[in-house]
Design an enzyme around this catalytic site. Structure first.
Site, PDB file in Angstrom:
ATOM      1  CB  CYS A 159       1.449   5.247   3.587  1.00  0.00           C
ATOM      2  SG  CYS A 159       0.426   3.753   3.505  1.00  0.00           S
ATOM      3  CG  HIS A 282      -0.367   9.949   7.831  1.00  0.00           C
ATOM      4  ND1 HIS A 282      -0.104   9.842   6.482  1.00  0.00           N
ATOM      5  CD2 HIS A 282      -0.477   8.672   8.295  1.00  0.00           C
ATOM      6  CE1 HIS A 282      -0.057   8.552   6.134  1.00  0.00           C
ATOM      7  NE2 HIS A 282      -0.275   7.823   7.227  1.00  0.00           N
ATOM      8  CG  HIS A 316      -4.227   5.881   3.868  1.00  0.00           C
ATOM      9  ND1 HIS A 316      -3.322   6.630   3.139  1.00  0.00           N
ATOM     10  CD2 HIS A 316      -3.486   5.201   4.787  1.00  0.00           C
ATOM     11  CE1 HIS A 316      -2.100   6.413   3.596  1.00  0.00           C
ATOM     12  NE2 HIS A 316      -2.176   5.547   4.600  1.00  0.00           N
TER      13      HIS A 316
END
Length: 381
Positions: A159, A282, A316
């Site tokens: 990620c 995040h 996400h």
């Protein structure tokens, strides 16, 4: 040598840059939609509207060399965004030559969806080519479409992939290897990814609630962003970055956040800044990530810097998340009304977390000149 963002475009569940801008400054949350074809139960997922994505026919019309390879959903997303940046790319190619431009893209699943369809369909699709699963597939697409002949490679660090791609491309320019680059990254949807995060107990059954006492996990999504970087002065500078790894656990961050704090310090030192005006977190909404990240923010800035997560808007987007949230940073810096992206959750902060300054109500009229964007990944990257 300073590195500037000459142009950028994102694609995500909220649309392109314009849709993302509208959603992140809106006082009303646009929760990601529910789908029942990606898991064994209905889940919230940030899927991109297919009407935004260029068809194969339109991509082949625009970029004839793409006819030579099989295209995946991720490739189509990349091609769609690339087309919107083409005028800037053409200008830089004309100025410097194709061999002086580079390509650095991040991805974590590439053509996984097409691979799944092939195997779940009984391996009967003659159009399937196993090259679609290669992480460098999106790079190949941009090479063929753009005609760029300089250094071109992929970064896959889960990620954090597309955030690291931006840093890597900037280093190439600073080193004089190239004069400009296309950098960033995009991930498409994948049942494999949904299954993996579900197996870890990380997928929320409800809308994600980053930093809430009631958070249950993430909402996944697809999307990302591409940037055109060069040393030519423009309004937004990629001023600094920091990259560290804690190697604490394969899927859980170090709760002490020491390496995250070190990465923040590296970025701040390189940018020659003591503080920033806004932090795009995040902010995944998982118990462990939010605890670690709030610890890092509070340790470095206390409650003196506004913070929000935009994952409740987009989901996400995995390997594309770092680039997508860098686009959020740029949109924030460009906003003429001096607004900050709102943090959407249930208004119930976790009393166990450090009290960071979440942007839960509209703020405007601010002089936002610097933004810090966080990107974390499995393996403590």
């Amino acid at each position: 040598m300073n590195i500037f963002i000459n142009a950028y475009e994102s694609i995500n569940a909220a649309g392109f840059n314009d849709g993302l801008r509208e959603a992140m400054f809106s006082s009303t949350r646009r929760g990601v939609s529910v789908y029942d074809d990606l898991a064994d139960r209905p889940i919230h997922f940030g899927r991109i509207n297919d009407e935004l994505v260029l068809s194969d026919e339109l991509l082949f019309e625009r970029y004839v060399p793409l006819k030579s390879i099989p295209l995946t959903r991720t490739d189509r997303l990349i091609g769609t965004v690339l087309a919107r940046l083409q005028p800037t790319i053409d200008t830089l190619k004309s100025r410097y030559g194709s061999n002086r431009l580079g390509i650095v893209l991040g991805s974590s699943v590439a053509g996984m969806l097409e691979t799944e369809d092939y195997f779940f369909g009984g391996q009967t699709d003659d159009a399937y080519d196993d090259t679609v699963l290669e992480i460098a597939g999106p790079v190949r697409v941009v090479q063929l479409a753009s005609g760029i002949t300089g250094p071109a490679y992929a970064i896959s660090t889960a990620c954090s992939s597309s955030a690291k791609a931006l840093a890597s491309a900037a280093r190439l320019i600073r080193a004089g290897v190239i004069d400009a680059a296309i950098a960033g990254g995009i991930d498409g949807m994948s049942r494999f990814t949904v299954a993996g995060f579900t197996a870890l107990g990380a997928v929320s059954d409800a809308l994600t609630l980053p930093f809430s006492a009631n958070r249950q996990g993430i909402n996944l999504g697809e999307g990302g962003a591409l940037f055109v970087l060069s040393r030519e002065a423009h309004a937004i500078e990629l001023a600094g970055w920091g990259e560290t790894s804690d190697a604490h656990h394969i899927s859980s961050p170090d709760p002490k956040a020491s390496e995250v704090i070190r990465a923040i310090d590296h970025a701040m030192q390189q940018a020659q800044l003591d503080r920033v005006d806004y932090i795009n977190a995040h902010g995944t909404g998982t118990v462990l990530n939010d605890a670690m990240e709030s610890t890092a923010i509070y340790s470095r800035f206390g409650d003196q810097v506004p913070v929000s997560s935009t994952k409740p808007i987009t989901g996400h987007t995995l390997g594309g998340a770092g680039a997508l949230e860098a686009a959020v940073a740029c949109l924030t810096l460009e906003d003429k009304d001096g607004r900050l992206p709102l943090h959407f959750y249930d208004g119930q902060p976790d009393p166990e977390l450090p009290a960071i300054d979440l942007v839960t109500t509209p703020r405007s009229g601010l002089n936002v000149r610097s933004v810090l964007s966080h990107s974390f990944a499995f393996g403590g990257n």
